[in-house]
Design a protein around this motif. Structure first.
Motif, PDB file in Angstrom:
ATOM      1  N   ARG A  28      -5.430  10.514   1.581  1.00  0.00           N
ATOM      2  CA  ARG A  28      -4.119   9.905   1.420  1.00  0.00           C
ATOM      3  C   ARG A  28      -3.780   9.750  -0.048  1.00  0.00           C
ATOM      4  O   ARG A  28      -4.672   9.637  -0.900  1.00  0.00           O
ATOM      5  N   VAL A  47      -9.670   5.028   0.709  1.00  0.00           N
ATOM      6  CA  VAL A  47      -8.479   5.280   1.523  1.00  0.00           C
ATOM      7  C   VAL A  47      -8.092   4.048   2.335  1.00  0.00           C
ATOM      8  O   VAL A  47      -7.248   4.129   3.225  1.00  0.00           O
ATOM      9  N   VAL A  77      -2.697   7.703  -3.168  1.00  0.00           N
ATOM     10  CA  VAL A  77      -2.980   6.297  -3.465  1.00  0.00           C
ATOM     11  C   VAL A  77      -2.421   5.817  -4.793  1.00  0.00           C
ATOM     12  O   VAL A  77      -2.314   4.603  -5.010  1.00  0.00           O
ATOM     13  N   THR A  99       0.847  -1.197   0.000  1.00  0.00           N
ATOM     14  CA  THR A  99       0.000   0.000   0.000  1.00  0.00           C
ATOM     15  C   THR A  99       0.880   1.244   0.000  1.00  0.00           C
ATOM     16  O   THR A  99       1.040   1.917   1.020  1.00  0.00           O
ATOM     17  N   ARG A 121      -4.995  -0.052  -1.537  1.00  0.00           N
ATOM     18  CA  ARG A 121      -4.347   0.360  -2.773  1.00  0.00           C
ATOM     19  C   ARG A 121      -5.393   0.692  -3.826  1.00  0.00           C
ATOM     20  O   ARG A 121      -6.410  -0.007  -3.958  1.00  0.00           O
ATOM     21  N   VAL A 154     -10.064  -0.744  -6.580  1.00  0.00           N
ATOM     22  CA  VAL A 154      -9.679  -0.559  -5.187  1.00  0.00           C
ATOM     23  C   VAL A 154      -9.436  -1.942  -4.573  1.00  0.00           C
ATOM     24  O   VAL A 154     -10.286  -2.823  -4.661  1.00  0.00           O
ATOM     25  N   ASN A 197       2.402   5.020  -0.378  1.00  0.00           N
ATOM     26  CA  ASN A 197       1.832   6.361  -0.205  1.00  0.00           C
ATOM     27  C   ASN A 197       2.801   7.466  -0.616  1.00  0.00           C
ATOM     28  O   ASN A 197       2.523   8.646  -0.385  1.00  0.00           O
TER      29      ASN A 197
END
Length: 631
Positions: A552, A600, A554, A504, A603, A613, A506
């Motif tokens: 966030r 959020v 992504v 994941t 990933r 998603v 960021n």
């Protein structure tokens, strides 16, 4: 610096003598002094020298190269004082009413005729005023602007002839002569001479210039945004189609099997392929079709009971990916079993063991065009992609070393910490072809931890004893230049803990730009997207997002950083784009009610006209879901 809207600064000045209107527009070195009944005479030409003037009776004006004295007064030219007689003869009031600036009443004209109100009998001169011999009357519709007169050389007799020609052509139009449809310029000039409470010609010219300049700025901004992908309209051209419109759910993945009691539903990795999305977690490595979310294939574990603990960041051009497994569900068991996966079928091409250790062992795996490369706690090993044959091995810069890292492109970037190396902590770049060291750089800040965020570009995150000690270090392709970026800034903290090789991520990279989010200290205030130059370590741009709640970074899509925002009472779940080149936010279309915190939660991968998603925890948000733009 502000620019003059038209021509030379001096030639734009306007003077209003005794209620009249004067605008110098004659060629350089020429002066024309108004005489009664529209007659003109040419003043002598002076050398071009600066002058100063102290006013007497009346107003004065000048054009490039000389000046005109329109009343008794003193003037200095070339250092000599001169008294000049009053030359301009105004008609006696009541006989020939002089048209003052903006003194005539503007008449209403039918919209369909588009006729101009022009005082009948007005003599137009090059300086912009009229002498009226008859009461004002409406002229017939002016249909055409006469062709522009050819320019005459300054100082020639042709200049005066040109002025006379223009005046006569205007008089012809006034008297009902031939002409086409009136131009906007003609309308503006007539309005200046006849309208009440209308702006001066100079004001109109300035306003027109400002309007053209503003339009130019808007067009430039639009082109710039279009080039950078920042606008909502142009941003979709190189990224997900329909980004700016509302999205609807296209499918939801149907789990292959329920997570067993005590099993780990944490995302270990994912791949977005043309027809399927692949998720690895405690249930295995499973592919789901991107039409209905149905399971299509699953990877056979390299050993009975083996649990996935990692996937390569992507697959190579041949469709080969790689997976890491641990022998059992115990998280303290070694993540050391390697499986090469043919993603066209889901079958295992070959398997290897990275290390024979029995305890905890961490590793990352990656693929290149012809190699599968794993970086474990004590070594980096490469195998030929085609058949799994051993290619090379690297064990660090000294003895008793601990390694970590990842691979992308033609580089393996390793964080090496060895008891007998100086300095102990180093960033080492290896060539994927043979495993040889391309370059290395010492980490002299005595870090507590080192995390490789990216191999191409080469970027690591180091943490220290205090948050203020945390740093991001970046290097060029040959190890230079080196850049250092503080993680803690006055505006908050950069959210850069999870890089390219994380399940994941960021923090994202595009060329020599790093993009992430800046989270305000103590969670107060809105989140900002930021871009940093990896050559200098300086911030390239910073843009505060309009989204509220949890936000966030992504994904990267179409050369833009993608930020996800969760659903709130006053805000639908949505994505926002920030171009890596400039950072201007383009807000995407809304996601359907009930999306909640899905965007959020893990990933987000974008491709094939879908936003897919893949949540970090399937028990809370499901296995995977696909969305596409409505219509």
């Amino acid at each position: 610096m502000a620019q003059e809207p038209f021509g030379d600064a001096h030639a734009q000045q306007q003077w209003y003598p005794q209620g009249g209107y004067y605008e110098p527009q004659q060629p350089q070195g020429q002066w024309q002094q108004p005489e009664p009944h529209g007659q003109w005479q040419q003043a002598p030409q002076y050398d071009q020298q600066p002058y100063d003037q102290q006013g007497g009776y009346g107003q004065t004006g000048y054009v490039e190269g000389g000046y005109v004295q329109s009343g008794y007064g003193q003037g200095q030219y070339g250092g000599q004082e001169q008294y000049q007689p009053y030359q301009q003869q105004y008609p006696e009031y009541g006989q020939q009413p002089y048209v003052p600036y903006a003194a005539q009443q503007q008449q209403q004209q039918p919209a369909e005729e588009e006729a101009l109100y022009v005082p009948a009998g007005a003599e137009y001169s090059a300086d912009g005023y009229a002498q009226v011999e008859e009461p004002a009357a409406e002229a017939g519709p002016a249909d055409e602007e006469p062709p522009a007169e050819p320019a005459e050389p300054a100082g020639s007799a042709g200049a005066a002839a040109s002025v006379a020609s223009v005046a006569s052509s205007r008089a012809a139009r006034r008297d009902g002569g031939d002409g086409g449809s009136s131009s906007l310029v003609t309308k503006a000039r007539a309005a200046v001479l006849t309208g009440e409470h209308v702006p001066s010609r100079r004001a109109l010219m300035v306003r027109a210039g400002a309007g053209v300049a503003a339009l130019g700025v808007l067009l430039t901004a639009a082109l710039t945004v279009g080039a950078e992908g920042g606008g909502s309209a142009s941003a979709t051209s190189s990224g997900e189609p329909g980004f700016a419109v509302a999205h609807s759910k296209a499918w939801s993945a149907q789990p292959v099997a329920a997570t067993q009691g005590g099993g780990d539903d944490t995302l270990a990795g994912s791949w977005l392929l043309a027809d399927v999305v692949v998720r690895a977690d405690g249930t295995g490595v499973h592919a789901y079709d991107r039409t209905a979310g149905k399971p299509t294939w699953s990877v056979e574990p390299p050993a009975a009971g083996a649990i996935p603990c990692g996937l390569s960041a992507g697959v190579n051009p041949a469709g080969l990916g790689a997976a890491l497994f641990r022998p059992q569900a115990d998280p303290k068991s070694p993540c050391a079993l390697v499986a090469a996966v043919d993603t066209k079928t889901g079958k295992t091409a070959w398997t290897k063991t990275l290390s024979d250790v029995k305890g905890a062992y961490a590793a990352r795996i990656g693929v290149t065009e012809d190699k599968v490369i794993a970086v474990g706690d004590d070594r980096a090993v490469a195998w030929d992609a085609a058949d799994g044959k051993d290619a090379w091995q690297y064990t660090g810069q000294g003895k008793f070393c601990t390694l970590s890292g990842g691979v992308s492109g033609k580089t393996v970037l390793v964080a090496s910490s060895c008891a007998d190396s100086t300095p102990a902590d180093q960033a080492v770049a290896l060539n994927t072809a043979d495993g040889k060291v391309s370059w290395w750089r010492g980490l002299n800040n005595s870090p507590k931890t080192v995390t490789v965020l990216s191999a191409e570009p080469a970027v690591v995150l180091t943490t220290g004893t205090k948050p203020e000690d945390d740093r991001v270090f970046a290097w060029g392709t040959s190890g230079d230049p080196a850049a250092e970026i503080p993680v803690v800034t006055d505006g908050g903290r950069l959210d850069v803990a999870h890089g390219t090789f994380s399940a994941t991520p960021n923090v994202f990279f595009d060329g020599r730009t790093m993009a992430a989010t800046l989270v305000p200290a103590n969670g107060g205030g809105p989140v900002s997207a930021v871009g940093y130059d990896l050559d200098t370590g300086k911030q390239r741009w910073k843009a505060q997002t309009a989204a509220k709640g949890t936000v966030r970074a992504v994904a990267i899509d179409g050369g833009s950083l993608v930020l996800a925002a969760d659903e709130r009472r006053d805000q639908p779940a949505r994505l926002g784009r920030f171009p890596m080149a400039g950072g201007q936010e383009a807000v995407g279309g809304n996601f359907p009610p009930g999306t909640g915190s899905l965007l959020v939660s893990g990933r987000v991968v974008i491709g094939g006209g879908q936003v897919v998603v893949i949540p970090e925890h399937s028990a809370n948000f499901g296995t995977a879901a696909g969305y596409q733009a409505k219509g």
